[in-house]
Design a protein around this motif. Structure first.
Motif, mmCIF file in Angstrom:
data_model
loop_
_atom_site.group_PDB
_atom_site.id
_atom_site.type_symbol
_atom_site.label_atom_id
_atom_site.label_comp_id
_atom_site.label_asym_id
_atom_site.label_seq_id
_atom_site.Cartn_x
_atom_site.Cartn_y
_atom_site.Cartn_z
ATOM 1 N N GLU A 1 59.235 21.513 30.181
ATOM 2 C CA GLU A 1 60.502 21.427 30.346
ATOM 3 C C GLU A 1 60.777 19.795 30.527
ATOM 4 O OE1 GLU A 1 61.970 24.153 33.459
ATOM 5 O OE2 GLU A 1 61.450 25.736 32.079
ATOM 6 N N SER A 2 60.164 19.369 31.356
ATOM 7 C CA SER A 2 60.337 17.702 31.796
ATOM 8 C C SER A 2 59.851 16.961 30.649
ATOM 9 C CB SER A 2 59.605 17.728 33.015
ATOM 10 O OG SER A 2 58.321 17.328 32.787
ATOM 11 N N ALA A 3 59.181 17.320 29.696
ATOM 12 C CA ALA A 3 58.493 16.507 28.801
ATOM 13 C C ALA A 3 59.236 16.550 27.509
ATOM 14 C CB ALA A 3 57.156 16.924 28.618
ATOM 15 N N MET A 4 60.093 17.818 26.991
ATOM 16 C CA MET A 4 60.620 18.147 25.876
ATOM 17 C C MET A 4 61.776 17.336 25.534
ATOM 18 S SD MET A 4 62.148 21.637 24.371
ATOM 19 C CE MET A 4 63.994 21.297 24.342
ATOM 20 N N PRO A 5 61.685 16.468 24.413
ATOM 21 C CA PRO A 5 62.698 15.580 23.889
ATOM 22 C C PRO A 5 63.982 16.463 23.595
ATOM 23 C CG PRO A 5 61.049 15.870 22.450
ATOM 24 C CD PRO A 5 60.681 16.526 23.330
ATOM 25 N N PRO A 6 65.105 15.713 23.508
ATOM 26 C CA PRO A 6 66.447 16.336 23.060
ATOM 27 C C PRO A 6 66.217 17.202 21.917
ATOM 28 C CG PRO A 6 66.687 14.136 23.907
ATOM 29 C CD PRO A 6 65.172 14.289 23.581
ATOM 30 N N PHE A 7 66.971 18.223 21.660
ATOM 31 C CA PHE A 7 66.920 18.791 20.597
ATOM 32 C C PHE A 7 68.165 19.032 19.640
ATOM 33 C CE2 PHE A 7 68.138 21.690 23.626
ATOM 34 C CZ PHE A 7 68.834 22.679 23.155
ATOM 35 N N LEU A 8 68.345 19.183 18.393
ATOM 36 C CA LEU A 8 69.402 19.537 17.485
ATOM 37 C C LEU A 8 69.790 20.670 17.528
ATOM 38 C CD1 LEU A 8 68.459 17.064 14.645
ATOM 39 C CD2 LEU A 8 70.029 16.542 16.647
ATOM 40 N N ASP A 9 70.947 21.348 17.097
ATOM 41 C CA ASP A 9 70.960 22.752 16.784
ATOM 42 C C ASP A 9 70.225 23.338 15.895
ATOM 43 O OD1 ASP A 9 72.863 22.737 19.132
ATOM 44 O OD2 ASP A 9 74.488 23.163 17.911
ATOM 45 N N ALA A 10 69.936 22.496 14.870
ATOM 46 C CA ALA A 10 69.239 22.770 13.746
ATOM 47 C C ALA A 10 68.158 21.828 13.264
ATOM 48 C CB ALA A 10 69.871 23.296 12.389
ATOM 49 N N PRO A 11 66.710 21.819 13.295
ATOM 50 C CA PRO A 11 66.024 20.695 12.807
ATOM 51 C C PRO A 11 66.198 20.445 11.519
ATOM 52 C CG PRO A 11 64.714 22.909 12.723
ATOM 53 C CD PRO A 11 66.100 23.290 13.261
ATOM 54 N N GLN B 1 71.405 30.704 16.416
ATOM 55 C CA GLN B 1 71.370 29.830 15.489
ATOM 56 C C GLN B 1 70.167 28.416 15.761
ATOM 57 O OE1 GLN B 1 74.332 26.818 14.369
ATOM 58 N NE2 GLN B 1 73.061 25.709 13.301
ATOM 59 N N VAL B 2 69.926 28.136 17.093
ATOM 60 C CA VAL B 2 69.196 27.254 17.456
ATOM 61 C C VAL B 2 67.705 27.815 17.352
ATOM 62 C CG1 VAL B 2 68.239 26.099 19.631
ATOM 63 C CG2 VAL B 2 70.639 25.960 18.847
ATOM 64 N N HIS B 3 67.584 29.205 17.862
ATOM 65 C CA HIS B 3 66.264 29.718 17.919
ATOM 66 C C HIS B 3 65.933 30.143 16.612
ATOM 67 C CE1 HIS B 3 64.029 33.600 17.573
ATOM 68 N NE2 HIS B 3 63.218 32.760 18.880
ATOM 69 N N ASP B 4 66.629 30.792 15.608
ATOM 70 C CA ASP B 4 66.182 31.055 14.316
ATOM 71 C C ASP B 4 65.842 29.536 13.278
ATOM 72 O OD1 ASP B 4 66.554 33.682 15.178
ATOM 73 O OD2 ASP B 4 68.506 34.208 13.818
ATOM 74 N N THR B 5 66.571 28.831 13.405
ATOM 75 C CA THR B 5 66.390 27.613 12.697
ATOM 76 C C THR B 5 65.007 27.035 13.180
ATOM 77 O OG1 THR B 5 67.823 26.245 13.880
ATOM 78 C CG2 THR B 5 68.477 27.206 11.971
ATOM 79 N N HIS B 6 65.068 26.827 14.345
ATOM 80 C CA HIS B 6 63.776 26.147 14.954
ATOM 81 C C HIS B 6 62.374 27.009 14.719
ATOM 82 C CE1 HIS B 6 66.398 23.252 16.953
ATOM 83 N NE2 HIS B 6 65.292 22.381 17.018
ATOM 84 N N LEU B 7 62.534 28.268 14.859
ATOM 85 C CA LEU B 7 61.436 29.388 14.436
ATOM 86 C C LEU B 7 61.244 29.135 13.089
ATOM 87 C CD1 LEU B 7 59.394 31.368 15.331
ATOM 88 C CD2 LEU B 7 61.196 33.105 15.044
#
Length: 105
Positions: free
Chosen positions: A19-29, A80-86
């Motif tokens: 959690e502390s090391a994760m870079p910021p994420f987009l709603d969809a990669p 959407q965040v989950h499904d697109t990243h998965l």
């Protein structure tokens, strides 16, 4: 194992570190036919998503733990965040890994 908790998949110490090391994420990669910088930066996230999916963890719990999002407040965005990243993580297992192998040689 259907119904497995994400917390059962990842020991608490490991989860806190990630959690502390994760870079910021987009709603969809980003969508690309080749490995992107975003993919490289989020490799651990992709692996955790694949593990949670394989273990049957509920997507809502995965989003809350892995992305820090509240599924009750933003259910559509969270899905959407989950499904697109998965989907991108699954693409990595079928295609993207080739770029990693090539770059390691």
């Amino acid at each position: 194992m259907p119904g497995t908790s994400v917390n059962e998949c990842f020991p608490r110490e490991y989860s806190r570190l990630m959690e502390s090391a994760m870079p910021p994420f987009l709603d969809a990669p980003p969508i690309s036919q080749t490995l992107t910088a975003y993919d490289r930066e989020h490799m651990v996230l992709y692996l955790r998503l694949l593990d949670s999916s394989r273990d049957g963890a509920d997507w809502r719990e995965a989003v809350q733990i892995l992305f820090g999002l509240d599924t009750a407040r933003e259910p559509q965005r969270c899905r959407q965040v989950h499904d697109t990243h998965l989907a991108r993580a699954q693409w990595m297992t079928e295609h993207g890994y080739r770029d990693l192998v090539r770059s390691a040689q």
